[in-house]
Design a protein around this motif. Structure first.
Motif, PDB file in Angstrom:
ATOM      1  N   ILE A 101      86.050 100.172  85.269  1.00  0.00           N
ATOM      2  CA  ILE A 101      85.802  98.919  85.984  1.00  0.00           C
ATOM      3  C   ILE A 101      87.079  98.078  86.025  1.00  0.00           C
ATOM      4  CG2 ILE A 101      84.558  96.717  85.864  1.00  0.00           C
ATOM      5  CD1 ILE A 101      82.130  98.242  84.866  1.00  0.00           C
ATOM      6  N   VAL A 102      87.805  98.053  84.903  1.00  0.00           N
ATOM      7  CA  VAL A 102      89.074  97.312  84.865  1.00  0.00           C
ATOM      8  C   VAL A 102      90.051  97.888  85.893  1.00  0.00           C
ATOM      9  CG1 VAL A 102      91.099  96.792  83.443  1.00  0.00           C
ATOM     10  CG2 VAL A 102      88.807  96.621  82.464  1.00  0.00           C
ATOM     11  N   ARG A 124      86.870  90.603  88.390  1.00  0.00           N
ATOM     12  CA  ARG A 124      86.393  91.325  87.210  1.00  0.00           C
ATOM     13  C   ARG A 124      85.100  90.746  86.653  1.00  0.00           C
ATOM     14  NH1 ARG A 124      91.479  92.289  84.487  1.00  0.00           N
ATOM     15  NH2 ARG A 124      91.710  93.822  86.158  1.00  0.00           N
ATOM     16  N   SER A 125      84.961  89.424  86.655  1.00  0.00           N
ATOM     17  CA  SER A 125      83.742  88.814  86.117  1.00  0.00           C
ATOM     18  C   SER A 125      82.521  89.266  86.888  1.00  0.00           C
ATOM     19  CB  SER A 125      83.851  87.284  86.160  1.00  0.00           C
ATOM     20  OG  SER A 125      84.842  86.818  85.278  1.00  0.00           O
ATOM     21  N   ARG A 126      82.621  89.279  88.211  1.00  0.00           N
ATOM     22  CA  ARG A 126      81.489  89.720  89.039  1.00  0.00           C
ATOM     23  C   ARG A 126      81.195  91.194  88.815  1.00  0.00           C
ATOM     24  NH1 ARG A 126      78.625  87.465  93.035  1.00  0.00           N
ATOM     25  NH2 ARG A 126      79.882  85.587  92.775  1.00  0.00           N
ATOM     26  N   ALA A 127      82.246  91.999  88.627  1.00  0.00           N
ATOM     27  CA  ALA A 127      82.046  93.431  88.412  1.00  0.00           C
ATOM     28  C   ALA A 127      81.287  93.693  87.113  1.00  0.00           C
ATOM     29  CB  ALA A 127      83.397  94.146  88.383  1.00  0.00           C
ATOM     30  N   PHE A 128      81.663  93.010  86.035  1.00  0.00           N
ATOM     31  CA  PHE A 128      80.971  93.216  84.759  1.00  0.00           C
ATOM     32  C   PHE A 128      79.573  92.601  84.774  1.00  0.00           C
ATOM     33  CE2 PHE A 128      85.182  94.281  83.054  1.00  0.00           C
ATOM     34  CZ  PHE A 128      84.849  95.368  82.253  1.00  0.00           C
ATOM     35  N   ALA A 129      79.380  91.515  85.513  1.00  0.00           N
ATOM     36  CA  ALA A 129      78.036  90.950  85.647  1.00  0.00           C
ATOM     37  C   ALA A 129      77.114  91.937  86.367  1.00  0.00           C
ATOM     38  CB  ALA A 129      78.096  89.630  86.410  1.00  0.00           C
ATOM     39  N   THR A 130      77.633  92.580  87.411  1.00  0.00           N
ATOM     40  CA  THR A 130      76.846  93.580  88.141  1.00  0.00           C
ATOM     41  C   THR A 130      76.510  94.750  87.233  1.00  0.00           C
ATOM     42  OG1 THR A 130      77.941  92.947  90.203  1.00  0.00           O
ATOM     43  CG2 THR A 130      76.802  95.076  90.173  1.00  0.00           C
ATOM     44  N   GLN A 131      77.484  95.178  86.424  1.00  0.00           N
ATOM     45  CA  GLN A 131      77.231  96.268  85.482  1.00  0.00           C
ATOM     46  C   GLN A 131      76.091  95.915  84.530  1.00  0.00           C
ATOM     47  OE1 GLN A 131      79.813  96.520  82.170  1.00  0.00           O
ATOM     48  NE2 GLN A 131      79.676  98.735  81.947  1.00  0.00           N
ATOM     49  N   PHE A 132      76.135  94.714  83.953  1.00  0.00           N
ATOM     50  CA  PHE A 132      75.117  94.303  82.982  1.00  0.00           C
ATOM     51  C   PHE A 132      73.749  94.189  83.649  1.00  0.00           C
ATOM     52  CE2 PHE A 132      73.160  91.064  80.111  1.00  0.00           C
ATOM     53  CZ  PHE A 132      73.228  91.805  78.945  1.00  0.00           C
ATOM     54  N   VAL A 180      88.339  90.741  77.329  1.00  0.00           N
ATOM     55  CA  VAL A 180      88.947  91.857  76.595  1.00  0.00           C
ATOM     56  C   VAL A 180      89.977  92.560  77.478  1.00  0.00           C
ATOM     57  CG1 VAL A 180      88.531  94.102  75.511  1.00  0.00           C
ATOM     58  CG2 VAL A 180      86.931  92.218  75.122  1.00  0.00           C
ATOM     59  N   ALA A 181      89.608  92.810  78.738  1.00  0.00           N
ATOM     60  CA  ALA A 181      90.518  93.492  79.661  1.00  0.00           C
ATOM     61  C   ALA A 181      91.758  92.652  79.946  1.00  0.00           C
ATOM     62  CB  ALA A 181      89.783  93.804  80.964  1.00  0.00           C
ATOM     63  N   ASP A 182      91.585  91.347  80.096  1.00  0.00           N
ATOM     64  CA  ASP A 182      92.723  90.485  80.418  1.00  0.00           C
ATOM     65  C   ASP A 182      93.668  90.298  79.234  1.00  0.00           C
ATOM     66  OD1 ASP A 182      91.775  90.241  82.952  1.00  0.00           O
ATOM     67  OD2 ASP A 182      90.981  88.216  82.726  1.00  0.00           O
ATOM     68  N   LEU A 183      93.169  90.492  78.018  1.00  0.00           N
ATOM     69  CA  LEU A 183      94.026  90.397  76.841  1.00  0.00           C
ATOM     70  C   LEU A 183      94.818  91.677  76.594  1.00  0.00           C
ATOM     71  CD1 LEU A 183      91.694  88.559  74.284  1.00  0.00           C
ATOM     72  CD2 LEU A 183      93.688  87.621  75.458  1.00  0.00           C
ATOM     73  N   ALA A 184      94.388  92.790  77.201  1.00  0.00           N
ATOM     74  CA  ALA A 184      95.036  94.076  76.958  1.00  0.00           C
ATOM     75  C   ALA A 184      96.345  94.185  77.726  1.00  0.00           C
ATOM     76  CB  ALA A 184      94.100  95.213  77.368  1.00  0.00           C
ATOM     77  N   GLY A 237      98.175  99.391  80.507  1.00  0.00           N
ATOM     78  CA  GLY A 237      98.009 100.740  79.988  1.00  0.00           C
ATOM     79  C   GLY A 237      97.185 100.838  78.726  1.00  0.00           C
ATOM     80  N   LEU A 238      96.808  99.703  78.112  1.00  0.00           N
ATOM     81  CA  LEU A 238      96.061  99.739  76.857  1.00  0.00           C
ATOM     82  C   LEU A 238      94.644  99.205  76.980  1.00  0.00           C
ATOM     83  CD1 LEU A 238      98.686  98.715  74.132  1.00  0.00           C
ATOM     84  CD2 LEU A 238      97.678 100.948  74.541  1.00  0.00           C
ATOM     85  N   ALA A 239      94.120  99.109  78.193  1.00  0.00           N
ATOM     86  CA  ALA A 239      92.752  98.611  78.370  1.00  0.00           C
ATOM     87  C   ALA A 239      91.745  99.495  77.638  1.00  0.00           C
ATOM     88  CB  ALA A 239      92.407  98.540  79.857  1.00  0.00           C
ATOM     89  N   GLY A 240      91.955 100.811  77.672  1.00  0.00           N
ATOM     90  CA  GLY A 240      91.042 101.715  76.979  1.00  0.00           C
ATOM     91  C   GLY A 240      91.038 101.484  75.488  1.00  0.00           C
ATOM     92  N   GLN A 241      92.213 101.253  74.901  1.00  0.00           N
ATOM     93  CA  GLN A 241      92.318 100.985  73.467  1.00  0.00           C
ATOM     94  C   GLN A 241      91.582  99.702  73.104  1.00  0.00           C
ATOM     95  OE1 GLN A 241      94.705 102.946  71.374  1.00  0.00           O
ATOM     96  NE2 GLN A 241      93.510 102.092  69.708  1.00  0.00           N
ATOM     97  N   TYR A 242      91.767  98.661  73.893  1.00  0.00           N
ATOM     98  CA  TYR A 242      91.130  97.383  73.611  1.00  0.00           C
ATOM     99  C   TYR A 242      89.619  97.460  73.818  1.00  0.00           C
ATOM    100  CZ  TYR A 242      95.406  94.671  72.872  1.00  0.00           C
ATOM    101  OH  TYR A 242      96.563  94.158  72.342  1.00  0.00           O
TER     102      TYR A 242
END
Length: 419
Positions: A113-114, A122-130, A326-330, A333-338
């Motif tokens: 998704i990120v 991104r906020s709308r994408a994660f809201a749709t997922q939830f 979480v994604a914006d703090l990563a 290349g490290l979104a998966g790790q975060y």
């Protein structure tokens, strides 16, 4: 993104088929007893805690899609094996495979998704997922409840076979996805220890993980353990009313998600999380009235159902807030790790929450309510403290869009890099 959301709905639909009936299946239908059923639930948590530290590294090195496909195949094999297992050893092994697969799916799908979104979308994408996850769980549980028959093992085998088929169907759908920003192997840090050290050096991420633990411990970790035990023992709630309360939670999320999103998108994320802490504090006060007040049983039931609905409102506010943060703090290349680190924190809270809340909810009624009321207020404090560690755009991504407009329609990429 549409394919990813369809995949989320399919996996949630499959889980909804089996999760509500897992305890009954192991303990009664297979005749393995309550001890084995409890171990199965524990194995889910342990398997997740074991694989998640490695999942983040794999996502960074190989990209989220291969990791997701491997997790889906593992989960499908675990689900099918669980439906066919006849002894305790086979049941526990199948549960470990299913739990590990499910755990890895979460950060892999979140990273996809990120990769398919921007900070503004991104906020709308994660809201749709939830939203789709809860809808899938609710529909799956409803249909599964009509198919299941405790007198026939074959009905449960059918449920687990359908769950496995959903995972495999999701694997087919996901295999057609082409990610626009898939990370390259060469972009990954040279060592796993280095990437974890970098994560732990990010003060905002560490504070978010502490906040996330409290969030999941004080809410999700109590739904099917401490809060339900408290409702039955202290408030005298019937099992059917407990089911209604769970349905009210899902219904609130489904109904309120996109209405709440319009409000949340333009607010500071730290303040949104702080408000959720206050809403949940009210929910615990209402729960206290249900079990400790002196009203009628009908009033207690209504208050208890309202508690779950208030929790659902808070969840709807968190879904477009926490995961995108979480994604914006990563770093790049490290979104998966975060995502994997935050999923690990979530699983740890879900493992500790029932162990602490279950006995308290069943016997220490007033201390239980006071304890989790204080935890909810702690969420508000931690959220406001986190806000001081975030940049303006991390805390309020809508500002990036305003800056683009102010610059006369400049492209979004430089703004995102600046953020």
């Amino acid at each position: 993104m549409r394919r990813i959301h369809v995949g989320n709905a399919l996996s949630a639909f499959g889980l909804g088929f089996t999760v509500p009936y897992l305890y009954v299946y192991v303990a009664q239908v297979r005749g393995l007893g309550a001890m084995t059923a409890g171990l199965v639930l524990a194995v889910f948590a342990v398997a997740a805690l074991i694989v998640l530290p490695f999942a983040g590294r794999a996502i960074v090195r190989r990209g989220p899609l291969p990791v997701l496909l491997a997790a889906l195949v593992t989960a499908a094999l675990g689900a099918l094996s669980l439906g066919l297992a006849g002894d305790a050893t086979a049941v526990l092994a199948a549960a470990a495979a299913l739990g590990a697969g499910q755990a890895v799916m979460q950060p892999a799908l979140a990273t996809m998704i990120v990769d398919c979104s921007t900070s503004e979308t991104r906020s709308r994408a994660f809201a749709t997922q939830f939203f789709l996850q809860n809808l899938g769980l609710g529909v799956g549980g409803l249909i599964g409840g009509h198919l299941v028959d405790t007198s026939r093992v074959s009905s449960f085998t059918l449920l687990f076979a359908i769950e496995a088929a959903m995972f495999l169907l999701l694997a087919v759908v996901m295999s057609t996805v082409r990610l626009p920003h898939a990370p390259q192997v060469g972009d990954a840090p040279q060592s796993a220890g280095g990437s974890w050290k970098r994560l732990l050096g990010n003060r905002a991420m560490v504070q978010l993980c502490v906040l996330g633990f409290v969030l999941f411990f004080a809410c999700y970790g109590q739904f099917e353990s401490g809060l339900s035990a408290y409702g039955v023992e202290a408030a005298g709630i019937s099992t059917s009313a407990l089911g209604t309360a769970l349905a009210a939670n899902t219904a609130m999320i489904v109904v309120a998600q996109f209405a709440v999103l319009k409000f949340v998108e333009r607010q500071k994320r730290s303040r949104v999380i702080a408000v959720v802490g206050l809403i949940w504090a009210v929910a615990w006060v209402v729960a206290g009235y249900a079990g400790l007040g002196h009203g009628s049983r009908e009033m207690a039931t209504a208050a208890f159902v309202s508690t779950y609905a208030l929790f659902g409102l808070g969840e709807a506010m968190l879904s477009p807030t926490v995961a995108p943060l979480v994604a914006d703090l990563a770093p790049a290349g490290l979104a998966g790790q975060y995502n994997s680190a935050f999923a690990l924190v979530k699983q740890l809270a879900l493992a500790v929450g029932p162990a602490v809340g279950g006995p308290m909810g069943a016997s220490l009624h007033a201390p239980y309510i006071v304890t989790f009321l204080l935890f909810s207020l702690g969420i508000t404090y931690l959220a406001l403290r986190l806000g001081r560690q975030l940049t303006a755009v991390q805390d309020q991504p809508w500002l990036a869009r305003k800056r683009v407009v102010a610059r006369g329609g400049a492209v979004a990429e430089p703004v995102a890099a600046e953020a």
